[in-house]
Design an enzyme around this catalytic site. Structure first.
Site, PDB file in Angstrom:
ATOM      1  N   ASP A 240     -15.204 -22.421  -0.762  1.00  0.00           N
ATOM      2  CA  ASP A 240     -15.868 -23.823  -0.632  1.00  0.00           C
ATOM      3  C   ASP A 240     -17.260 -23.502  -1.277  1.00  0.00           C
ATOM      4  O   ASP A 240     -18.154 -24.605  -1.252  1.00  0.00           O
ATOM      5  CB  ASP A 240     -16.131 -24.368   0.728  1.00  0.00           C
ATOM      6  CG  ASP A 240     -16.898 -23.355   1.652  1.00  0.00           C
ATOM      7  OD1 ASP A 240     -17.129 -22.104   0.995  1.00  0.00           O
ATOM      8  OD2 ASP A 240     -17.310 -23.670   2.733  1.00  0.00           O
TER       9      ASP A 240
ATOM     10  N   ASP B  53     -20.777  29.546  -8.586  1.00  0.00           N
ATOM     11  CA  ASP B  53     -21.705  30.237  -7.564  1.00  0.00           C
ATOM     12  C   ASP B  53     -21.200  30.471  -6.158  1.00  0.00           C
ATOM     13  O   ASP B  53     -21.694  31.012  -5.467  1.00  0.00           O
ATOM     14  CB  ASP B  53     -23.057  29.660  -7.573  1.00  0.00           C
ATOM     15  CG  ASP B  53     -23.031  28.527  -6.860  1.00  0.00           C
ATOM     16  OD1 ASP B  53     -21.697  27.907  -6.622  1.00  0.00           O
ATOM     17  OD2 ASP B  53     -24.275  27.857  -6.919  1.00  0.00           O
TER      18      ASP B  53
ATOM     19  N   GLU C  47     -22.201  18.627  -7.254  1.00  0.00           N
ATOM     20  CA  GLU C  47     -20.934  19.007  -7.380  1.00  0.00           C
ATOM     21  C   GLU C  47     -19.991  18.048  -6.208  1.00  0.00           C
ATOM     22  O   GLU C  47     -18.931  17.466  -6.684  1.00  0.00           O
ATOM     23  CB  GLU C  47     -20.528  20.392  -7.098  1.00  0.00           C
ATOM     24  CG  GLU C  47     -21.295  21.211  -8.281  1.00  0.00           C
ATOM     25  CD  GLU C  47     -21.090  22.967  -7.815  1.00  0.00           C
ATOM     26  OE1 GLU C  47     -20.811  23.420  -8.859  1.00  0.00           O
ATOM     27  OE2 GLU C  47     -21.198  23.184  -6.626  1.00  0.00           O
TER      28      GLU C  47
ATOM     29  N   THR D 207     -19.824 -21.554  -0.597  1.00  0.00           N
ATOM     30  CA  THR D 207     -20.950 -21.302   0.446  1.00  0.00           C
ATOM     31  C   THR D 207     -20.204 -19.991   1.208  1.00  0.00           C
ATOM     32  O   THR D 207     -18.819 -19.720   1.085  1.00  0.00           O
ATOM     33  CB  THR D 207     -21.020 -22.297   1.315  1.00  0.00           C
ATOM     34  OG1 THR D 207     -19.866 -22.546   2.566  1.00  0.00           O
ATOM     35  CG2 THR D 207     -21.706 -23.552   0.723  1.00  0.00           C
TER      36      THR D 207
ATOM     37  N   ASP E  41     -16.471  23.485  -7.080  1.00  0.00           N
ATOM     38  CA  ASP E  41     -17.426  24.604  -7.472  1.00  0.00           C
ATOM     39  C   ASP E  41     -17.382  24.860  -8.861  1.00  0.00           C
ATOM     40  O   ASP E  41     -16.926  25.793  -9.426  1.00  0.00           O
ATOM     41  CB  ASP E  41     -17.334  25.668  -6.463  1.00  0.00           C
ATOM     42  CG  ASP E  41     -18.555  26.825  -6.937  1.00  0.00           C
ATOM     43  OD1 ASP E  41     -19.581  26.480  -7.453  1.00  0.00           O
ATOM     44  OD2 ASP E  41     -18.230  27.911  -6.822  1.00  0.00           O
TER      45      ASP E  41
ATOM     46  N   ASP F 110       0.947  -1.288   0.140  1.00  0.00           N
ATOM     47  CA  ASP F 110      -0.021  -0.100  -0.036  1.00  0.00           C
ATOM     48  C   ASP F 110       0.826   1.306   0.150  1.00  0.00           C
ATOM     49  O   ASP F 110       0.734   2.313   0.715  1.00  0.00           O
ATOM     50  CB  ASP F 110      -1.035   0.044   1.106  1.00  0.00           C
ATOM     51  CG  ASP F 110      -1.979   1.044   1.192  1.00  0.00           C
ATOM     52  OD1 ASP F 110      -2.568   1.267  -0.085  1.00  0.00           O
ATOM     53  OD2 ASP F 110      -2.478   1.412   2.153  1.00  0.00           O
TER      54      ASP F 110
ATOM     55  N   GLU G 267     -29.416 -20.182  -1.602  1.00  0.00           N
ATOM     56  CA  GLU G 267     -30.012 -19.437  -0.314  1.00  0.00           C
ATOM     57  C   GLU G 267     -29.706 -17.983  -0.429  1.00  0.00           C
ATOM     58  O   GLU G 267     -30.592 -17.125   0.149  1.00  0.00           O
ATOM     59  CB  GLU G 267     -29.591 -20.232   0.778  1.00  0.00           C
ATOM     60  CG  GLU G 267     -29.823 -21.623   0.998  1.00  0.00           C
ATOM     61  CD  GLU G 267     -29.099 -22.521   2.171  1.00  0.00           C
ATOM     62  OE1 GLU G 267     -29.485 -23.167   2.823  1.00  0.00           O
ATOM     63  OE2 GLU G 267     -27.809 -22.004   2.266  1.00  0.00           O
TER      64      GLU G 267
END
Length: 535
Positions: A413, A486, A493, A415, A482, A183, A384
């Site tokens: 597996d 405005d 936004e 499941t 923005d 990371d 299920e």
């Protein structure tokens, strides 16, 4: 597992309010009581060999200096020596899956294993009580990498070379110790202090793993911009760290990521294509040697990619002190600032989302699992799951459900056990609607006007910014987000900002893992993940 070190702005803000009261352990409360699936209390054991049980015997916890998905980081003081450290306190209530628990356990084991190194944050102690895990480590108060670059008046290729040398030395020491970081990104490097000569330190080993030579991994983790192509192919080794460092180098030299798109799928496809743009400004002014290193670090074939040792032997790194000292231009600094600023706003919004979902996600998951597990086997199959979701009013296409099932079925597996089902539930809750984005927006929009105004933005980011550049940063955010100019940020936004580039869904690490597993499967099926020349 999140930022382990202090934000210097917090110290500034705190000093205005007077001396903070120390707290021995903020996790001793009913809020953090841990229960098993049947509702009875039990003691969850996370760490293999903690320093002790009661952190308050040795340390005073002070003000909060950071907050992540699982934990809160406090300034802490050694009662005997008066030394200051960072203490990351992780509530066991937040560790809902076996993967979460293993992440914390492994992070501490890796930090213990790493030798003392000037560019790696060091572990001091670890404690575990009934409610939380406390990781005491070196305190870094010098701020983030990009923030310091932006603050400097003159940014050059030589400065970028010095930073890259440090980052790759960290990669090299990790690999020598049999640790894959997984990371690497700019936010995971902080300066130890405010001094100009301060060391740059790697701070986060939350996704790191131990590896053996030749061992291959298939779990998709990390941050989208920095993922190597083989991570998406789910067959990778330590070479991915060099790729991530190469992405950081590209950003250091031009201010934008090399592989960018509006969506996570677009980012993934850009990574797979691995086409590097050397035409935009300032690349024509960057030395050929620097570009050569970028190419060799971002080599899509991990077998041909440079190792950390080879990067350090590259002429551009060896001659770092002789690299061009000509400014890369204000454009690059402006881009780096924008990159850093947007990360701060997104981080704040993600924190709001994560804090909201941390309560919401747990509600009803246990009951839903028990309802679907009609045979009371402690696991559910695809049929299920499908029937249960339909009963709950969730209509998911069979193909998507199959992909989701495959992505979350960790043990393969066919499941889902309870832990795996939690990941599915989190995924579906976040896919269902944008309610969490509304909640984050409303957090900023304190007067409920339907817009985030500049004063509200300033208030929300108060803890994230230092006083010297806060107004400049606020103005830069407003300028970027923005879009209709405005003077305020609308919900539309805000959503556009959150969904651009980095995936807002990363508010949950578990969700991020499953999301990218699912994306990887889709890319495999449409042929996007084939290497050039493969048939």
């Amino acid at each position: 597992m999140g930022n382990c070190c202090g934000n210097p702005s917090s110290a500034t803000n705190q000093s205005k309010q007077g001396k903070p009261k120390n707290k021995n352990n903020p996790f001793y409360s009913n809020e953090y009581a841990t229960t098993d699936r049947s509702g009875a209390g039990f003691k969850l054991s996370v760490l293999k060999d903690p320093t002790g049980h009661d952190i308050s015997l040795q340390y005073d916890l002070g003000r909060e200096v950071g907050r992540g998905e699982f934990g809160i980081t406090y300034l802490c003081t050694d009662k005997e020596t008066g030394e200051k450290y960072a203490c990351k306190s992780i509530s066991k209530k937040k560790l809902r899956t076996a993967v979460d628990i293993e992440d914390v356990r492994r992070e501490v084991e890796i930090m213990k294993h790493m030798p003392k190194h000037p560019n790696v944050v060091s572990l001091k102690d670890s404690f575990e009580d009934d409610d939380a895990v406390h990781i005491v480590m070196e305190l870094c108060e010098g701020g983030e990498l990009f923030d310091r670059i932006v603050a400097r008046g003159h940014y050059t290729e030589r400065a970028a070379a010095a930073v890259m040398k440090t980052i790759v030395e960290v990669v090299q020491i990790c690999h020598k110790q049999g640790v894959m970081h997984r990371d690497l990104k700019p936010e995971n490097f902080l300066f130890a202090n405010k001094k100009e000569t301060s060391a740059l330190k790697a701070i986060d080993f939350g996704l790191s793993v131990f590896f053996k030579p030749g061992e291959q991994f298939n779990e998709i983790v990390g941050s989208p911009y920095y993922m190597a192509p083989e991570v998406l192919r789910r067959n990778y080794g330590p070479e991915i760290d060099v790729w991530s460092a190469g992405v950081i180098l590209y950003i250091l030299l031009c201010g934008v990521p090399p592989f960018w798109a509006e969506t996570e799928q677009g980012v993934a496809q850009a990574i797979i294509r691995s086409v590097i743009d050397f035409k935009r400004d300032p690349w024509p002014r960057v030395s050929d040697s620097a570009k050569d290193l970028v190419r060799k670090m971002l080599e899509p074939d991990p077998k041909k990619r440079l190792t950390a040792a080879q990067v350090l032997e590259h002429t551009w790194i060896l001659n770092a002190k002789k690299a061009p000292n000509v400014s890369l231009g204000e454009t690059v600094k402006a881009r780096l600032k924008q990159f850093s600023v947007m990360n701060k706003l997104k981080k704040r919004a993600l924190r709001v989302i994560a804090e909201h979902l941390s309560v919401e996600e747990a509600a009803g998951i246990k009951e839903a699992f028990e309802m679907m597990d009609v045979n009371k086997r402690g696991k559910i199959n695809l049929e299920e799951l499908k029937y249960g979701l339909q009963k709950a009013g969730q209509q998911i296409a069979d193909t998507d459900l199959q992909i989701l099932m495959e992505a979350t079925d960790v043990d393969g597996d066919g499941t889902l056990n309870y832990s795996e089902f939690v990941a599915v539930s989190v995924h579906l809750k976040k896919m269902a609607n944008d309610e969490h984005l509304h909640k984050a927006f409303n957090f900023f929009d304190q007067n409920q006007s339907g817009y985030i105004e500049i004063d509200e933005l300033r208030e929300a980011l108060n803890d994230e910014l230092d006083n010297t550049s806060s107004e400049e940063v606020i103005a830069a955010i407003m300028q970027d987000v923005d879009t209709d100019k405005d003077g305020r940020i609308s919900y539309e936004e805000f959503v556009a900002m959150m969904k651009a580039g980095t995936d807002w869904r990363k508010a949950s690490r578990q969700y991020s893992r499953e999301r990218f597993n699912s994306l990887s499967l889709k890319l495999m099926r449409d042929g996007s993940l084939q290497l050039e020349g493969e048939t």
